[in-house]
Design a protein around this motif. Structure first.
Motif, PDB file in Angstrom:
ATOM      1  N   MET A  48       0.926  -1.043  -0.045  1.00  0.00           N
ATOM      2  CA  MET A  48      -0.073  -0.063  -0.019  1.00  0.00           C
ATOM      3  C   MET A  48       0.837   1.210  -0.041  1.00  0.00           C
ATOM      4  O   MET A  48       2.152   0.991   0.426  1.00  0.00           O
ATOM      5  CB  MET A  48      -0.989   0.026   1.148  1.00  0.00           C
ATOM      6  CG  MET A  48      -0.324  -0.054   2.420  1.00  0.00           C
ATOM      7  SD  MET A  48      -1.565  -0.387   3.801  1.00  0.00           S
ATOM      8  CE  MET A  48      -2.641   0.808   3.771  1.00  0.00           C
ATOM      9  N   ASN A  55      -4.189   5.977   6.162  1.00  0.00           N
ATOM     10  CA  ASN A  55      -5.171   5.017   5.186  1.00  0.00           C
ATOM     11  C   ASN A  55      -5.085   3.827   5.485  1.00  0.00           C
ATOM     12  O   ASN A  55      -4.334   2.960   6.034  1.00  0.00           O
ATOM     13  CB  ASN A  55      -4.677   5.413   3.694  1.00  0.00           C
ATOM     14  CG  ASN A  55      -3.106   5.009   3.647  1.00  0.00           C
ATOM     15  OD1 ASN A  55      -2.204   5.627   3.986  1.00  0.00           O
ATOM     16  ND2 ASN A  55      -2.883   4.054   2.670  1.00  0.00           N
ATOM     17  N   ASP A  57      -6.261  -0.403   4.135  1.00  0.00           N
ATOM     18  CA  ASP A  57      -6.826  -1.178   2.872  1.00  0.00           C
ATOM     19  C   ASP A  57      -6.950  -2.459   3.663  1.00  0.00           C
ATOM     20  O   ASP A  57      -6.168  -3.367   3.950  1.00  0.00           O
ATOM     21  CB  ASP A  57      -5.518  -1.183   2.238  1.00  0.00           C
ATOM     22  CG  ASP A  57      -5.880  -2.074   0.840  1.00  0.00           C
ATOM     23  OD1 ASP A  57      -4.989  -2.259   0.149  1.00  0.00           O
ATOM     24  OD2 ASP A  57      -7.015  -2.680   0.850  1.00  0.00           O
TER      25      ASP A  57
END
Lengths: 109, 116
Positions: A48, A55, A57
């Motif tokens: 990522m 963030n 994922d």
């Protein structure tokens, strides 16, 4: 001193547990950041990108702290297949990437 | 194929011989990188090509190492007079853009070099 430093581990994690680890970078001009994953005797693959606001994922969460110049990766609900070496990467504005030596994660049943 | 292609996948050579390693980047990728990884170690940057700019050769460990990128596509890494310490996996990567957050590198499977 290496430009990107990581705890080599190994981090031994029971299946289903959470594991987190950091890396630090020395070049304050670094522009972008990534986590790559490398399985044994395989090439690195992008896990990522890391954004300033942090963030997620799926089960993976990445954070960036520019003031302290570190990046973190958190893996929730660890799976056996998460066992790998995780490489922290910092890139300058010209795209030259500096790789850390990697943090080994071993997820055990 | 669609990915980065490296050849040969394995190379065994005798000390003192020259070797050439080839990398075919993803079509259209402007940036190409060579790294070296010894067993159990991290990636060691060797050289970086970006478009028509002069390559960044700052990672080449000695003047026995050289690399070319012809026509902005295929690259060849040459190691002259190989030594046993040159034994490693040589990885090539390419990316679409040379700067910015989208500079995601895609790696080939590597060439495993063994110098006897």
């Amino acid at each position: 001193r290496k430009e990107v430093e990581q705890d080599p581990g190994p981090f031994n994690v029971p299946e289903g547990a959470t594991v987190a680890f950091n890396c630090t970078y020395s070049n304050s001009a670094s522009q972008s950041f990534f986590w790559y994953r490398q399985d044994c005797r395989k090439e690195p693959k992008l896990l990522m990108s890391v954004y300033s606001s942090g963030n997620e994922d799926g089960r993976f969460t990445a954070q960036l702290n520019r003031a302290s110049q570190y990046i973190s990766l958190l893996i929730r609900d660890s799976k056996l297949s998460d066992s790998a070496t995780y490489l922290c990467v910092a890139a300058d504005s010209w795209g030259k990437l500096q790789f850390g030596a990697g943090t080994q994660v071993v997820v055990t049943p | 194929g669609a990915g980065v292609s490296q050849s040969p996948s394995n190379k065994v050579t005798e000390k003192g011989k020259d070797v050439e390693l080839r990398c075919d980047p993803i079509s259209g990728h402007t940036a190409l990188y060579w790294y070296r990884q010894s067993l159990g170690q991290g990636l060691e940057f060797l050289i970086y090509f970006q478009g028509n700019s002069a390559p960044d050769k700052s990672g080449l460990p000695s003047d026995r190492f050289s690399a070319e990128r012809t026509g902005g596509s295929v690259s060849t890494l040459t190691i002259q007079r190989t030594q046993q310490e040159d034994s490693a996996v040589y990885l090539c990567a390419s990316s679409l853009v040379g700067q910015g957050a989208k500079n995601i590198q895609y790696f080939g499977a590597g060439t495993r070099l063994s110098v006897l």
